[in-house]
Scaffold this motif. Sequence first.
Motif, PDB file in Angstrom:
ATOM      1  N   GLY A  95      26.648  13.507  48.521  1.00 15.06           N
ATOM      2  CA  GLY A  95      26.930  13.976  47.148  1.00 15.06           C
ATOM      3  C   GLY A  95      25.502  14.314  46.455  1.00 15.06           C
ATOM      4  O   GLY A  95      25.418  14.519  45.377  1.00 15.06           O
ATOM      5  N   VAL A  96      24.382  14.425  47.211  1.00 22.71           N
ATOM      6  CA  VAL A  96      23.225  14.779  46.839  1.00 22.71           C
ATOM      7  C   VAL A  96      22.905  16.311  47.359  1.00 22.71           C
ATOM      8  O   VAL A  96      23.069  16.558  48.133  1.00 22.71           O
ATOM      9  CB  VAL A  96      22.031  14.057  47.430  1.00 22.71           C
ATOM     10  CG1 VAL A  96      20.699  14.483  46.821  1.00 22.71           C
ATOM     11  CG2 VAL A  96      22.227  12.594  46.843  1.00 22.71           C
ATOM     12  N   HIS A  97      22.516  16.937  46.484  1.00 24.70           N
ATOM     13  CA  HIS A  97      22.223  18.624  46.702  1.00 24.70           C
ATOM     14  C   HIS A  97      21.007  18.875  46.253  1.00 24.70           C
ATOM     15  O   HIS A  97      20.309  18.353  45.181  1.00 24.70           O
ATOM     16  CB  HIS A  97      23.356  19.468  46.115  1.00 24.70           C
ATOM     17  CG  HIS A  97      24.805  19.319  46.180  1.00 24.70           C
ATOM     18  ND1 HIS A  97      25.183  18.143  45.894  1.00 24.70           N
ATOM     19  CD2 HIS A  97      25.560  20.068  47.388  1.00 24.70           C
ATOM     20  CE1 HIS A  97      26.455  18.225  46.420  1.00 24.70           C
ATOM     21  NE2 HIS A  97      26.606  19.196  47.135  1.00 24.70           N
ATOM     22  N   VAL A  98      20.050  19.693  47.083  1.00 21.75           N
ATOM     23  CA  VAL A  98      18.988  20.187  46.660  1.00 21.75           C
ATOM     24  C   VAL A  98      19.222  21.596  46.056  1.00 21.75           C
ATOM     25  O   VAL A  98      19.590  22.539  46.780  1.00 21.75           O
ATOM     26  CB  VAL A  98      17.783  20.225  47.647  1.00 21.75           C
ATOM     27  CG1 VAL A  98      16.548  20.757  47.382  1.00 21.75           C
ATOM     28  CG2 VAL A  98      17.756  18.741  48.302  1.00 21.75           C
ATOM     29  N   LEU A  99      18.789  21.901  44.880  1.00 21.81           N
ATOM     30  CA  LEU A  99      18.496  23.276  44.322  1.00 21.81           C
ATOM     31  C   LEU A  99      17.377  23.944  44.531  1.00 21.81           C
ATOM     32  O   LEU A  99      16.340  23.507  43.947  1.00 21.81           O
ATOM     33  CB  LEU A  99      19.135  23.153  42.871  1.00 21.81           C
ATOM     34  CG  LEU A  99      19.406  24.597  42.088  1.00 21.81           C
ATOM     35  CD1 LEU A  99      20.561  25.340  42.778  1.00 21.81           C
ATOM     36  CD2 LEU A  99      19.413  24.216  40.488  1.00 21.81           C
ATOM     37  N   GLU A 100      17.280  24.720  45.299  1.00 17.95           N
ATOM     38  CA  GLU A 100      16.142  25.485  45.672  1.00 17.95           C
ATOM     39  C   GLU A 100      15.782  26.564  44.865  1.00 17.95           C
ATOM     40  O   GLU A 100      16.222  27.694  44.747  1.00 17.95           O
ATOM     41  CB  GLU A 100      16.084  26.058  47.080  1.00 17.95           C
ATOM     42  CG  GLU A 100      16.427  24.949  48.391  1.00 17.95           C
ATOM     43  CD  GLU A 100      16.082  25.712  49.626  1.00 17.95           C
ATOM     44  OE1 GLU A 100      15.628  24.640  50.653  1.00 17.95           O
ATOM     45  OE2 GLU A 100      16.342  26.645  49.991  1.00 17.95           O
ATOM     46  N   LEU A 101      14.573  26.363  43.848  1.00 19.45           N
ATOM     47  CA  LEU A 101      14.124  27.204  42.932  1.00 19.45           C
ATOM     48  C   LEU A 101      12.750  27.915  43.414  1.00 19.45           C
ATOM     49  O   LEU A 101      12.317  28.547  42.353  1.00 19.45           O
ATOM     50  CB  LEU A 101      13.607  26.431  41.801  1.00 19.45           C
ATOM     51  CG  LEU A 101      15.075  25.641  41.270  1.00 19.45           C
ATOM     52  CD1 LEU A 101      14.867  24.806  40.019  1.00 19.45           C
ATOM     53  CD2 LEU A 101      16.276  26.201  40.891  1.00 19.45           C
ATOM     54  N   MET A 227      16.854  27.087  31.739  1.00 19.27           N
ATOM     55  CA  MET A 227      18.290  26.359  31.462  1.00 19.27           C
ATOM     56  C   MET A 227      19.081  26.870  32.637  1.00 19.27           C
ATOM     57  O   MET A 227      20.108  26.210  32.932  1.00 19.27           O
ATOM     58  CB  MET A 227      18.656  26.748  29.899  1.00 19.27           C
ATOM     59  CG  MET A 227      17.820  26.190  28.915  1.00 19.27           C
ATOM     60  SD  MET A 227      18.833  26.390  27.390  1.00 19.27           S
ATOM     61  CE  MET A 227      18.815  28.068  27.237  1.00 19.27           C
ATOM     62  N   LEU A 228      18.835  28.469  32.943  1.00 19.74           N
ATOM     63  CA  LEU A 228      20.000  28.787  33.721  1.00 19.74           C
ATOM     64  C   LEU A 228      20.321  28.100  35.234  1.00 19.74           C
ATOM     65  O   LEU A 228      21.634  28.313  35.440  1.00 19.74           O
ATOM     66  CB  LEU A 228      19.460  30.298  33.948  1.00 19.74           C
ATOM     67  CG  LEU A 228      19.196  30.939  32.813  1.00 19.74           C
ATOM     68  CD1 LEU A 228      18.969  32.585  33.149  1.00 19.74           C
ATOM     69  CD2 LEU A 228      20.456  30.957  31.801  1.00 19.74           C
ATOM     70  N   TYR A 229      19.252  27.542  35.881  1.00 21.36           N
ATOM     71  CA  TYR A 229      19.700  27.084  36.980  1.00 21.36           C
ATOM     72  C   TYR A 229      20.583  25.993  36.943  1.00 21.36           C
ATOM     73  O   TYR A 229      21.112  25.303  37.696  1.00 21.36           O
ATOM     74  CB  TYR A 229      18.581  26.845  37.986  1.00 21.36           C
ATOM     75  CG  TYR A 229      17.231  26.405  37.336  1.00 21.36           C
ATOM     76  CD1 TYR A 229      16.854  25.389  36.939  1.00 21.36           C
ATOM     77  CD2 TYR A 229      16.060  27.392  37.296  1.00 21.36           C
ATOM     78  CE1 TYR A 229      15.592  24.916  36.369  1.00 21.36           C
ATOM     79  CE2 TYR A 229      14.994  27.198  36.707  1.00 21.36           C
ATOM     80  CZ  TYR A 229      14.547  25.729  36.335  1.00 21.36           C
ATOM     81  OH  TYR A 229      13.516  25.560  35.854  1.00 21.36           O
ATOM     82  N   TYR A 230      20.371  25.074  35.813  1.00 20.87           N
ATOM     83  CA  TYR A 230      21.075  24.066  35.399  1.00 20.87           C
ATOM     84  C   TYR A 230      22.676  24.581  35.428  1.00 20.87           C
ATOM     85  O   TYR A 230      23.492  23.765  35.942  1.00 20.87           O
ATOM     86  CB  TYR A 230      20.534  23.211  34.335  1.00 20.87           C
ATOM     87  CG  TYR A 230      19.493  22.413  34.064  1.00 20.87           C
ATOM     88  CD1 TYR A 230      19.161  21.044  34.592  1.00 20.87           C
ATOM     89  CD2 TYR A 230      18.294  23.164  33.943  1.00 20.87           C
ATOM     90  CE1 TYR A 230      18.078  20.541  34.792  1.00 20.87           C
ATOM     91  CE2 TYR A 230      16.971  22.422  34.107  1.00 20.87           C
ATOM     92  CZ  TYR A 230      17.123  21.170  34.380  1.00 20.87           C
ATOM     93  OH  TYR A 230      15.776  20.611  34.487  1.00 20.87           O
ATOM     94  N   ALA A 233      23.783  25.252  38.726  1.00 19.23           N
ATOM     95  CA  ALA A 233      24.411  24.143  39.602  1.00 19.23           C
ATOM     96  C   ALA A 233      25.843  23.507  39.097  1.00 19.23           C
ATOM     97  O   ALA A 233      26.735  23.388  39.788  1.00 19.23           O
ATOM     98  CB  ALA A 233      23.271  22.905  39.347  1.00 19.23           C
ATOM     99  N   VAL A 234      26.001  23.544  37.677  1.00 22.65           N
ATOM    100  CA  VAL A 234      27.351  23.165  37.289  1.00 22.65           C
ATOM    101  C   VAL A 234      28.378  24.226  37.591  1.00 22.65           C
ATOM    102  O   VAL A 234      29.480  23.952  37.933  1.00 22.65           O
ATOM    103  CB  VAL A 234      27.139  23.174  35.671  1.00 22.65           C
ATOM    104  CG1 VAL A 234      28.543  22.757  35.055  1.00 22.65           C
ATOM    105  CG2 VAL A 234      26.212  21.999  35.142  1.00 22.65           C
ATOM    106  N   LYS A 235      28.139  25.564  37.510  1.00 27.32           N
ATOM    107  CA  LYS A 235      28.936  26.624  38.167  1.00 27.32           C
ATOM    108  C   LYS A 235      29.546  25.897  39.502  1.00 27.32           C
ATOM    109  O   LYS A 235      30.606  26.297  39.676  1.00 27.32           O
ATOM    110  CB  LYS A 235      28.385  27.932  38.091  1.00 27.32           C
ATOM    111  CG  LYS A 235      29.053  28.892  38.852  1.00 27.32           C
ATOM    112  CD  LYS A 235      28.331  30.179  38.585  1.00 27.32           C
ATOM    113  CE  LYS A 235      29.066  31.367  39.671  1.00 27.32           C
ATOM    114  NZ  LYS A 235      30.221  31.811  39.208  1.00 27.32           N
ATOM    115  N   PRO A 241      31.156  15.920  36.073  1.00 25.29           N
ATOM    116  CA  PRO A 241      29.711  16.095  35.392  1.00 25.29           C
ATOM    117  C   PRO A 241      28.873  15.603  36.355  1.00 25.29           C
ATOM    118  O   PRO A 241      28.982  14.484  37.134  1.00 25.29           O
ATOM    119  CB  PRO A 241      29.821  15.490  34.102  1.00 25.29           C
ATOM    120  CG  PRO A 241      31.371  15.585  33.856  1.00 25.29           C
ATOM    121  CD  PRO A 241      31.953  15.513  35.135  1.00 25.29           C
ATOM    122  N   LEU A 242      27.758  16.275  36.496  1.00 18.02           N
ATOM    123  CA  LEU A 242      26.603  16.105  37.486  1.00 18.02           C
ATOM    124  C   LEU A 242      25.437  15.419  36.984  1.00 18.02           C
ATOM    125  O   LEU A 242      25.192  15.662  35.858  1.00 18.02           O
ATOM    126  CB  LEU A 242      26.229  17.231  38.582  1.00 18.02           C
ATOM    127  CG  LEU A 242      25.773  18.515  37.802  1.00 18.02           C
ATOM    128  CD1 LEU A 242      24.517  18.512  37.486  1.00 18.02           C
ATOM    129  CD2 LEU A 242      26.228  19.660  38.706  1.00 18.02           C
TER     130      LEU A 242
END
Length: 426
Positions: A95-101, A227-230, A233-235, A241-242
């Motif tokens: 359940g843990v994801h890394v969002l690479e920015l 704000m967009l990468y949040y 992630a939700v998309k 809700p994460l």
Amino acid sequence: MPVFYRSTRGGDGRTFEEALLQGLAPDGGLFVPSEVPRPDFDHAFEAADFAEMGRRVLSTWVGDEIGRDALSRITTDALNFPVPLIPLEAPKWDGVHVLELFHGPTLSFKDFGARTMARWMGHFLDRRDEDVTILVATSGDTGSAVADGFAGQDRIDVVLLYPKGKVSPVQERQLIVARPGVRALAVEGDFDDCQRMVKEAFMAPDLADAGLSSANSINIGRLLPQMLYYAWAVKHLGDVPLTCCVPSGNLGNLTAGVLAYLSGLPVSGFLAAHNANDFFPRVLSGEEVEFGVTVRTLSNAMDVGAPSNFERLDALLSRQRMRTLIAGESVTDDETIASMQRVYDETGYVADPHTAVGLEAVRRRPVSRPVVVLSTAHPSKFPETVERALGIEPESPDRLSALWDRDVAVETVPAMLDALREHLPQ
């Protein structure tokens, strides 16, 4: 319809254009929306790519000040790199994801805000037939993202300040490579000194007509694209809700997430992951605490003892709501190294020290899942720390290796406004 932005300290509203170009409010406060817009996120999530989703969200925040076609050109040009969401493949990390920015030009999340903001500013300055000098204080990645994003803009010069000897060698190289219209100043002090000098310049009466603006997270124009990468992630994970875990220093990235939440993005909460500079986690625990002296750590981009965006969070949220919405953790350097080792051993993922702070905060604090940890910088920017932790050298992208073949331009200055003043238009 126009969207107005007011100072955290009160006063009348400003248009987005005015807030963007002024940077700091006249009373020394930071701009926040007078009323938080409410984007249609369901419509935004139908977009085929990140840039178009960004246009749909940001159009609500800039109102009618930038036309649809112009805004589309800006987001398409600025946000033209991938934003992968990586699940950690191990039972303990389910359940843990890394969002690479970090897949933009300077390998940092700050490319999102800096590149978009540069193009917004250029749009308005062309219309005004005006020039501007961007002042930016950086503890690591902001300066290089701003320098790269703004370099060569006809109406924009950049003066960036960074603490001499307190950023990684790779980060410093990114800051000081010669770029058109960019001047790098190595300040004999820490990040708080750099930030103080910038604020003093904005407040100095003799510089009132010098055409100064900001491009770090003091400026609302830097925060809105973040704000967009949040939303991204939700998309991709939005059935439930994460929780968003944000490696934090000056609190700009976290404030962008809170703005997205207040505008209606379905997020269950935030985890602010700090290093030894633990002012904000102590506030969240209920302490009445003053800003502290900056402590130098391995996660140096988060080395901020006096986070300026705390003033924004304090204006947007009551203390009670802040403590309900946001949890805080502080992670030492030894724990950061151990986190890098643990995550690599258990999942094979190579995390930079800032991401490792976030992953350690998730490991030790029970937060609802799914969890998205924002990975704010490429591990190749911290080769010494990665090799110390993992015994391997991180793979370096070609665009980073090429920096060592470029000319550099930098000047060392004392931590005084007068020293900065010499490098500004009078």
